[in-house]
Design a protein around this motif. Structure first.
Motif, PDB file in Angstrom:
ATOM      1  N   LYS A 145      36.971  30.294  37.813  1.00 12.87           N
ATOM      2  CA  LYS A 145      38.255  30.511  37.173  1.00 12.87           C
ATOM      3  C   LYS A 145      39.257  29.656  37.466  1.00 12.87           C
ATOM      4  CE  LYS A 145      37.815  34.625  34.917  1.00 12.87           C
ATOM      5  NZ  LYS A 145      38.219  34.733  33.303  1.00 12.87           N
ATOM      6  N   GLY A 146      38.935  28.698  38.444  1.00  6.90           N
ATOM      7  CA  GLY A 146      40.077  27.716  38.935  1.00  6.90           C
ATOM      8  C   GLY A 146      40.689  28.140  40.088  1.00  6.90           C
ATOM      9  N   TYR A 147      40.466  29.187  40.633  1.00  2.00           N
ATOM     10  CA  TYR A 147      41.072  29.574  42.034  1.00  2.00           C
ATOM     11  C   TYR A 147      40.380  28.694  43.115  1.00  2.00           C
ATOM     12  CZ  TYR A 147      42.891  33.644  39.505  1.00  2.00           C
ATOM     13  OH  TYR A 147      43.538  34.483  38.449  1.00  2.00           O
ATOM     14  N   ARG A 148      41.464  28.525  44.117  1.00  2.00           N
ATOM     15  CA  ARG A 148      40.898  27.517  45.316  1.00  2.00           C
ATOM     16  C   ARG A 148      41.454  28.333  46.458  1.00  2.00           C
ATOM     17  NH1 ARG A 148      38.425  26.302  41.733  1.00  2.00           N
ATOM     18  NH2 ARG A 148      38.126  24.141  41.034  1.00  2.00           N
TER      19      ARG A 148
ATOM     20  N   LYS B 214      47.949  29.974  47.895  1.00  2.00           N
ATOM     21  CA  LYS B 214      48.885  29.885  46.670  1.00  2.00           C
ATOM     22  C   LYS B 214      49.308  31.261  46.282  1.00  2.00           C
ATOM     23  CE  LYS B 214      49.059  27.651  42.319  1.00  2.00           C
ATOM     24  NZ  LYS B 214      48.114  26.916  41.141  1.00  2.00           N
ATOM     25  N   TYR B 215      48.547  31.865  46.326  1.00  2.00           N
ATOM     26  CA  TYR B 215      48.918  33.457  45.877  1.00  2.00           C
ATOM     27  C   TYR B 215      49.243  34.519  47.089  1.00  2.00           C
ATOM     28  CZ  TYR B 215      47.099  31.660  41.672  1.00  2.00           C
ATOM     29  OH  TYR B 215      46.767  30.872  40.533  1.00  2.00           O
TER      30      TYR B 215
ATOM     31  N   LEU C  96      34.918  42.069  39.117  1.00  2.00           N
ATOM     32  CA  LEU C  96      35.448  40.441  38.930  1.00  2.00           C
ATOM     33  C   LEU C  96      36.639  40.135  38.548  1.00  2.00           C
ATOM     34  CD1 LEU C  96      31.922  38.652  39.335  1.00  2.00           C
ATOM     35  CD2 LEU C  96      33.388  39.037  41.006  1.00  2.00           C
ATOM     36  N   GLU C  97      36.439  40.589  37.190  1.00  2.00           N
ATOM     37  CA  GLU C  97      37.724  40.484  36.022  1.00  2.00           C
ATOM     38  C   GLU C  97      39.036  41.136  36.771  1.00  2.00           C
ATOM     39  OE1 GLU C  97      38.591  38.675  33.624  1.00  2.00           O
ATOM     40  OE2 GLU C  97      36.618  37.832  33.683  1.00  2.00           O
ATOM     41  N   ASN C  98      38.847  42.353  37.639  1.00  2.00           N
ATOM     42  CA  ASN C  98      39.799  43.128  38.092  1.00  2.00           C
ATOM     43  C   ASN C  98      40.547  42.479  39.347  1.00  2.00           C
ATOM     44  OD1 ASN C  98      41.602  45.159  38.715  1.00  2.00           O
ATOM     45  ND2 ASN C  98      40.109  46.107  40.147  1.00  2.00           N
ATOM     46  N   ILE C  99      39.497  41.612  40.125  1.00  2.00           N
ATOM     47  CA  ILE C  99      40.105  40.872  41.058  1.00  2.00           C
ATOM     48  C   ILE C  99      40.991  39.669  40.614  1.00  2.00           C
ATOM     49  CG2 ILE C  99      39.485  39.278  43.104  1.00  2.00           C
ATOM     50  CD1 ILE C  99      36.683  40.683  43.081  1.00  2.00           C
ATOM     51  N   ALA C 100      40.572  39.097  39.537  1.00  2.00           N
ATOM     52  CA  ALA C 100      41.530  37.920  38.840  1.00  2.00           C
ATOM     53  C   ALA C 100      42.817  38.630  38.403  1.00  2.00           C
ATOM     54  CB  ALA C 100      40.876  37.398  37.828  1.00  2.00           C
ATOM     55  N   ASN C 101      42.415  39.768  37.820  1.00  2.00           N
ATOM     56  CA  ASN C 101      44.115  40.490  37.237  1.00  2.00           C
ATOM     57  C   ASN C 101      44.916  40.749  38.552  1.00  2.00           C
ATOM     58  OD1 ASN C 101      43.013  40.218  34.535  1.00  2.00           O
ATOM     59  ND2 ASN C 101      42.132  42.338  34.693  1.00  2.00           N
ATOM     60  N   ARG C 102      44.308  41.084  39.586  1.00  2.00           N
ATOM     61  CA  ARG C 102      45.022  41.378  40.859  1.00  2.00           C
ATOM     62  C   ARG C 102      45.681  40.367  41.508  1.00  2.00           C
ATOM     63  NH1 ARG C 102      41.964  45.543  44.517  1.00  2.00           N
ATOM     64  NH2 ARG C 102      43.880  45.541  45.740  1.00  2.00           N
ATOM     65  N   ILE C 103      44.917  39.261  41.526  1.00  2.00           N
ATOM     66  CA  ILE C 103      45.520  37.772  41.916  1.00  2.00           C
ATOM     67  C   ILE C 103      46.764  37.374  40.996  1.00  2.00           C
ATOM     68  CG2 ILE C 103      45.090  35.370  42.380  1.00  2.00           C
ATOM     69  CD1 ILE C 103      42.343  36.551  43.126  1.00  2.00           C
ATOM     70  N   GLU C 104      46.429  37.436  39.846  1.00  2.00           N
ATOM     71  CA  GLU C 104      47.649  37.109  38.766  1.00  2.00           C
ATOM     72  C   GLU C 104      48.754  38.059  39.034  1.00  2.00           C
ATOM     73  OE1 GLU C 104      48.034  34.420  37.044  1.00  2.00           O
ATOM     74  OE2 GLU C 104      45.952  33.595  38.107  1.00  2.00           O
TER      75      GLU C 104
ATOM     76  N   ASN D 177      49.828  39.397  41.524  1.00  2.00           N
ATOM     77  CA  ASN D 177      50.513  39.290  42.892  1.00  2.00           C
ATOM     78  C   ASN D 177      51.503  38.122  42.628  1.00  2.00           C
ATOM     79  OD1 ASN D 177      49.201  41.263  44.149  1.00  2.00           O
ATOM     80  ND2 ASN D 177      47.646  39.803  44.797  1.00  2.00           N
ATOM     81  N   GLY D 178      51.250  37.253  41.408  1.00  2.00           N
ATOM     82  CA  GLY D 178      51.914  36.033  41.322  1.00  2.00           C
ATOM     83  C   GLY D 178      51.747  35.097  42.209  1.00  2.00           C
ATOM     84  N   ASN D 179      52.269  33.876  41.809  1.00  2.00           N
ATOM     85  CA  ASN D 179      52.020  32.606  42.479  1.00  2.00           C
ATOM     86  C   ASN D 179      53.572  32.303  43.444  1.00  2.00           C
ATOM     87  OD1 ASN D 179      52.144  29.992  43.601  1.00  2.00           O
ATOM     88  ND2 ASN D 179      51.220  29.013  41.478  1.00  2.00           N
ATOM     89  N   THR D 180      53.294  32.432  44.576  1.00  2.00           N
ATOM     90  CA  THR D 180      54.441  32.466  45.657  1.00  2.00           C
ATOM     91  C   THR D 180      55.054  31.166  45.705  1.00  2.00           C
ATOM     92  OG1 THR D 180      53.123  32.458  47.376  1.00  2.00           O
ATOM     93  CG2 THR D 180      53.752  34.326  46.698  1.00  2.00           C
ATOM     94  N   ASN D 181      54.270  29.916  45.271  1.00  2.00           N
ATOM     95  CA  ASN D 181      54.848  28.646  45.502  1.00  2.00           C
ATOM     96  C   ASN D 181      55.780  28.172  44.295  1.00  2.00           C
ATOM     97  OD1 ASN D 181      53.481  28.259  47.572  1.00  2.00           O
ATOM     98  ND2 ASN D 181      51.680  27.192  46.672  1.00  2.00           N
ATOM     99  N   HIS D 182      56.201  29.054  43.499  1.00  2.00           N
ATOM    100  CA  HIS D 182      56.910  28.731  42.265  1.00  2.00           C
ATOM    101  C   HIS D 182      58.382  29.191  42.453  1.00  2.00           C
ATOM    102  CE1 HIS D 182      53.634  27.404  38.883  1.00  2.00           C
ATOM    103  NE2 HIS D 182      53.263  27.359  40.131  1.00  2.00           N
TER     104      HIS D 182
END
Length: 144
Positions: free
Chosen positions: A35-38, A56-57, A129-137, A139-144
């Motif tokens: 999904k592009g997460y590092r 990043k998150y 797995l989709e739920n994990i991605a949703n929870r990460i998103e 939480n937002g990107n703290t670097n912006h």
């Protein structure tokens, strides 16, 4: 009650139990990477040495084995019939360490996601797995 295996068989079985790179953990890692997460693995500087760290998150992920972390109400957590007191002490100690690690991480501003292995079995993996991605998103990107 005696063990159902002899000492050599039990020793071999126990030696095959992994603490890193488990099948459930690899499933989560492959999904997130796709999904592009590092992420970093097993950051010793963080409490509890999380399985995945998404800086990043500002999010950490723990992939827990149901037995080792005493997943209450789960069919994969069965109290052993031999050395019961010893096992319960070990599992309860794991649970206490988990609680302390999560509390410290949250105090330090980290978002914590805990996944139990049973949620990655029996056709539940896709939704989990989709739920994990949703929870990460979420939480937002703290670097912006």
């Amino acid at each position: 009650m005696a063990d159902v295996h002899n000492k050599a068989t039990r020793s071999f079985n126990m030696s095959r139990i992994r603490s890193k790179d488990t099948k459930p953990e690899m499933m989560v890692r492959k999904f997130l990477f796709g999904k592009g997460y590092r992420y970093r693995l097993y950051d010793k500087k963080l409490p509890g040495k999380p399985d995945l760290v998404l800086s990043k998150y500002k999010t950490v992920i723990f992939v827990h084995g149901c037995f080792w972390h005493g997943h209450t109400g789960c069919k994969y957590f069965v109290v052993p019939k031999t050395k019961t007191e010893w096992w319960l002490n070990k599992i309860n100690r794991n649970k206490e360490l988990d609680r302390k690690s999560v509390k410290k991480l949250k105090t330090d501003g980290w978002k914590v996601i805990i996944i139990f292995e049973c949620k990655l079995k029996d056709g539940k993996a896709g939704k989990t797995l989709e739920n994990i991605a949703n929870r990460i998103e979420a939480n937002g990107n703290t670097n912006h």
